[in-house]
Design a protein around this motif. Sequence first.
Motif, PDB file in Angstrom:
ATOM      1  N   LEU A 253       0.820  -1.217   0.000  1.00  0.00           N
ATOM      2  CA  LEU A 253       0.000   0.000   0.000  1.00  0.00           C
ATOM      3  C   LEU A 253       0.853   1.266   0.000  1.00  0.00           C
ATOM      4  CD1 LEU A 253      -2.774  -1.089   2.538  1.00  0.00           C
ATOM      5  CD2 LEU A 253      -2.664  -1.453   0.063  1.00  0.00           C
ATOM      6  N   GLY A 254       2.020   1.219   0.601  1.00  0.00           N
ATOM      7  CA  GLY A 254       2.933   2.347   0.576  1.00  0.00           C
ATOM      8  C   GLY A 254       2.576   3.436   1.584  1.00  0.00           C
ATOM      9  N   LEU A 255       3.482   4.374   1.753  1.00  0.00           N
ATOM     10  CA  LEU A 255       3.287   5.462   2.718  1.00  0.00           C
ATOM     11  C   LEU A 255       2.079   6.325   2.368  1.00  0.00           C
ATOM     12  CD1 LEU A 255       7.023   6.560   3.222  1.00  0.00           C
ATOM     13  CD2 LEU A 255       5.626   5.095   4.709  1.00  0.00           C
ATOM     14  N   ASP A 256       1.952   6.686   1.078  1.00  0.00           N
ATOM     15  CA  ASP A 256       0.816   7.525   0.674  1.00  0.00           C
ATOM     16  C   ASP A 256      -0.497   6.767   0.814  1.00  0.00           C
ATOM     17  OD1 ASP A 256       2.470   9.644   0.088  1.00  0.00           O
ATOM     18  OD2 ASP A 256       2.709   9.097  -2.023  1.00  0.00           O
ATOM     19  N   GLY A 257      -0.477   5.475   0.501  1.00  0.00           N
ATOM     20  CA  GLY A 257      -1.676   4.664   0.679  1.00  0.00           C
ATOM     21  C   GLY A 257      -2.107   4.628   2.134  1.00  0.00           C
ATOM     22  N   GLY A 258      -1.139   4.528   3.026  1.00  0.00           N
ATOM     23  CA  GLY A 258      -1.447   4.530   4.448  1.00  0.00           C
ATOM     24  C   GLY A 258      -2.069   5.840   4.897  1.00  0.00           C
ATOM     25  N   LYS A 259      -1.557   6.966   4.355  1.00  0.00           N
ATOM     26  CA  LYS A 259      -2.113   8.271   4.725  1.00  0.00           C
ATOM     27  C   LYS A 259      -3.554   8.409   4.246  1.00  0.00           C
ATOM     28  CE  LYS A 259       2.403  10.568   4.711  1.00  0.00           C
ATOM     29  NZ  LYS A 259       3.275  11.554   4.020  1.00  0.00           N
ATOM     30  N   HIS A 260      -3.854   7.885   3.062  1.00  0.00           N
ATOM     31  CA  HIS A 260      -5.233   7.931   2.558  1.00  0.00           C
ATOM     32  C   HIS A 260      -6.164   7.137   3.488  1.00  0.00           C
ATOM     33  CE1 HIS A 260      -4.688  10.094  -1.193  1.00  0.00           C
ATOM     34  NE2 HIS A 260      -3.636   9.332  -1.504  1.00  0.00           N
ATOM     35  N   LEU A 261      -5.699   5.970   3.916  1.00  0.00           N
ATOM     36  CA  LEU A 261      -6.518   5.160   4.818  1.00  0.00           C
ATOM     37  C   LEU A 261      -6.730   5.872   6.149  1.00  0.00           C
ATOM     38  CD1 LEU A 261      -4.982   1.608   4.181  1.00  0.00           C
ATOM     39  CD2 LEU A 261      -7.195   2.466   3.378  1.00  0.00           C
ATOM     40  N   LEU A 262      -5.701   6.539   6.633  1.00  0.00           N
ATOM     41  CA  LEU A 262      -5.824   7.288   7.891  1.00  0.00           C
ATOM     42  C   LEU A 262      -6.832   8.421   7.754  1.00  0.00           C
ATOM     43  CD1 LEU A 262      -4.842   7.757  10.772  1.00  0.00           C
ATOM     44  CD2 LEU A 262      -2.969   9.150   9.834  1.00  0.00           C
ATOM     45  N   ASP A 263      -6.807   9.109   6.623  1.00  0.00           N
ATOM     46  CA  ASP A 263      -7.786  10.176   6.393  1.00  0.00           C
ATOM     47  C   ASP A 263      -9.206   9.619   6.341  1.00  0.00           C
ATOM     48  OD1 ASP A 263      -5.729  11.999   6.285  1.00  0.00           O
ATOM     49  OD2 ASP A 263      -5.573  11.983   4.091  1.00  0.00           O
ATOM     50  N   GLY A 264      -9.369   8.461   5.698  1.00  0.00           N
ATOM     51  CA  GLY A 264     -10.694   7.866   5.603  1.00  0.00           C
ATOM     52  C   GLY A 264     -11.252   7.447   6.951  1.00  0.00           C
ATOM     53  N   LEU A 265     -10.350   7.134   7.881  1.00  0.00           N
ATOM     54  CA  LEU A 265     -10.784   6.681   9.208  1.00  0.00           C
ATOM     55  C   LEU A 265     -11.145   7.828  10.144  1.00  0.00           C
ATOM     56  CD1 LEU A 265      -8.388   3.720  10.174  1.00  0.00           C
ATOM     57  CD2 LEU A 265     -10.881   3.678  10.160  1.00  0.00           C
ATOM     58  N   ALA A 266     -10.962   9.049   9.727  1.00  0.00           N
ATOM     59  CA  ALA A 266     -11.146  10.203  10.622  1.00  0.00           C
ATOM     60  C   ALA A 266     -12.485  10.190  11.336  1.00  0.00           C
ATOM     61  CB  ALA A 266     -10.964  11.498   9.829  1.00  0.00           C
ATOM     62  N   ASP A 267     -13.552   9.897  10.617  1.00  0.00           N
ATOM     63  CA  ASP A 267     -14.894   9.914  11.213  1.00  0.00           C
ATOM     64  C   ASP A 267     -15.523   8.529  11.302  1.00  0.00           C
ATOM     65  OD1 ASP A 267     -14.921  12.754  11.472  1.00  0.00           O
ATOM     66  OD2 ASP A 267     -15.346  12.922   9.324  1.00  0.00           O
ATOM     67  N   ASN A 268     -14.716   7.500  11.089  1.00  0.00           N
ATOM     68  CA  ASN A 268     -15.255   6.137  11.134  1.00  0.00           C
ATOM     69  C   ASN A 268     -15.413   5.676  12.586  1.00  0.00           C
ATOM     70  OD1 ASN A 268     -14.999   3.066  11.256  1.00  0.00           O
ATOM     71  ND2 ASN A 268     -15.217   3.377   9.064  1.00  0.00           N
ATOM     72  N   LYS A 269     -16.589   5.150  12.926  1.00  0.00           N
ATOM     73  CA  LYS A 269     -16.867   4.713  14.293  1.00  0.00           C
ATOM     74  C   LYS A 269     -17.187   3.219  14.381  1.00  0.00           C
ATOM     75  CE  LYS A 269     -16.528   8.959  15.712  1.00  0.00           C
ATOM     76  NZ  LYS A 269     -15.307   9.378  16.454  1.00  0.00           N
ATOM     77  N   THR A 270     -17.100   2.503  13.254  1.00  0.00           N
ATOM     78  CA  THR A 270     -17.528   1.098  13.251  1.00  0.00           C
ATOM     79  C   THR A 270     -16.382   0.103  13.104  1.00  0.00           C
ATOM     80  OG1 THR A 270     -17.939   1.237  10.866  1.00  0.00           O
ATOM     81  CG2 THR A 270     -19.806   1.643  12.337  1.00  0.00           C
ATOM     82  N   LEU A 271     -15.274   0.497  12.478  1.00  0.00           N
ATOM     83  CA  LEU A 271     -14.172  -0.442  12.247  1.00  0.00           C
ATOM     84  C   LEU A 271     -13.460  -0.756  13.567  1.00  0.00           C
ATOM     85  CD1 LEU A 271     -13.047  -1.766   9.615  1.00  0.00           C
ATOM     86  CD2 LEU A 271     -11.118  -0.205   9.836  1.00  0.00           C
ATOM     87  N   THR A 272     -13.410  -2.030  13.927  1.00  0.00           N
ATOM     88  CA  THR A 272     -12.768  -2.433  15.181  1.00  0.00           C
ATOM     89  C   THR A 272     -11.556  -3.342  14.962  1.00  0.00           C
ATOM     90  OG1 THR A 272     -14.333  -4.281  15.363  1.00  0.00           O
ATOM     91  CG2 THR A 272     -14.899  -2.239  16.508  1.00  0.00           C
ATOM     92  N   GLU A 273     -11.304  -3.763  13.721  1.00  0.00           N
ATOM     93  CA  GLU A 273     -10.117  -4.556  13.396  1.00  0.00           C
ATOM     94  C   GLU A 273      -9.582  -4.097  12.044  1.00  0.00           C
ATOM     95  OE1 GLU A 273     -10.785  -8.740  13.508  1.00  0.00           O
ATOM     96  OE2 GLU A 273     -11.730  -8.721  15.479  1.00  0.00           O
ATOM     97  N   PHE A 274      -8.279  -3.767  12.020  1.00  0.00           N
ATOM     98  CA  PHE A 274      -7.666  -3.313  10.769  1.00  0.00           C
ATOM     99  C   PHE A 274      -6.226  -3.802  10.756  1.00  0.00           C
ATOM    100  CE2 PHE A 274      -7.544   0.643   7.764  1.00  0.00           C
ATOM    101  CZ  PHE A 274      -7.341  -0.217   6.706  1.00  0.00           C
TER     102      PHE A 274
END
Length: 429
Positions: A369-390
């Motif tokens: 996924l790479g560093l930039d891919g990781g940052k995109h995933l982090l941004d997507g998680l900003a308001d996520n309240k349901t994901l409990t395993e990643f």
Amino acid sequence: GSYYKHCIAEDPEWSLVTVPCLTELCLQHIADNFEKNPILDRLLPEHQRKVLDRLSTGLPLTVTANLISDEDYWKRCCTERWQLCNISNYGDSWKRMFFERHLENILKHFIPNTTDPNQVLDVIPLCKDYVQKLEVDQFLPPVKVDQKEETDDLSDMELDEVSMHHYDLGVLITALPHLEELHLSYGVKDCGMNFEWNLFNFTHQDCCNLAVAVKKCHSLKVFKLTHSKVDDDKTRLLVRNLLDHPCLVELNLSHNLIKDKGARAIGKLINQSRLETLNLYNNQIHHLGAQALAQALAKNSTLISLNLRLNCVEDEGGEAIGCALLTNTTLKSIHLGSNNLSEPTAVLFSQVLAKNTTLTSINFSCNHLGLDGGKHLLDGLADNKTLTEFDLRLSEVGQETEFLIHQIVWSNREVVKLRSLQQPPAKPL
């Protein structure tokens, strides 16, 4: 002046032990002759208990199967026959454990054209009311001994190429009205120096027989066919017979040879069945197969868990699955580990994380996924309240990003745990 001689007569076998009462002698006689005269149901409850404790575990099943329901007796039967006995895997029933494992043992050692088929047929009436799950991790093929060479070397046993088909489960499966789980693997364990590739040959005829049998087993909920070289043609054959299955909720075809055509067939099954769990771990599915699965996933409303680990869906397949999850509202767990995914998939899944409110578990381990891919995933998680395993292990997103993502997921998990503790207990009916 008379002489007296004092003599004491002693019986060397005389004992102070009290002679057993007549009741005890009778009960012991009943236990010793139970095979010829099983009169358990005519005894008082306290006498039944004493007889059951004295019964031999070697009694014929034709005598004990439908007469004895006492769990302590079947516990003795299990523990004397097998070293490891985990009753929790058998609905906490010792009798169920005994008959399931007894039947499995017969099937694992059945040799077509050699073993008497009555070994299976005779046990069906005895076990049919107790067998709910069968796990058979070995099917022996027919064996022909070459008589021309007089030698004791087992390697001289050659397989009959004309008839390599294994035992047909059809008669058995359709005669088990309570069978809910079927776990199969067509191969041979512990073959040692007698190894032959043909020992692991799940033939087309085997597949036909199994497909028909599974179709007729209307009570089946879980079907697992693993490590059996199931290819696209066999997958399509199985799917045709599973399309309208009334109860099947879990399908596991992991560790096989399924490619894109097989995945397309499974896509049809997703939309025409009640599947909740689908496991295609370690196959050969590429992006075309993943796209077919994604199309089905976009319309599906029953599937809860999808495992595609160790395939090769790449970004074209990963993005298609991501698009499907933008509209899917039932899938809770997806495993895409080791699929040669990179940043484009991460970008799309950042949108999934921002919009999807159903997913609770995602696995992207062993990708790129790479560093930039990781940052995109982090941004997507900003308001996520349901994901409990990643799971992002070995996905090259960077330690800092992985730590921050873990913090968010951990916080979500704690909120869910607190919410479950605050919910009032369900009122009894």
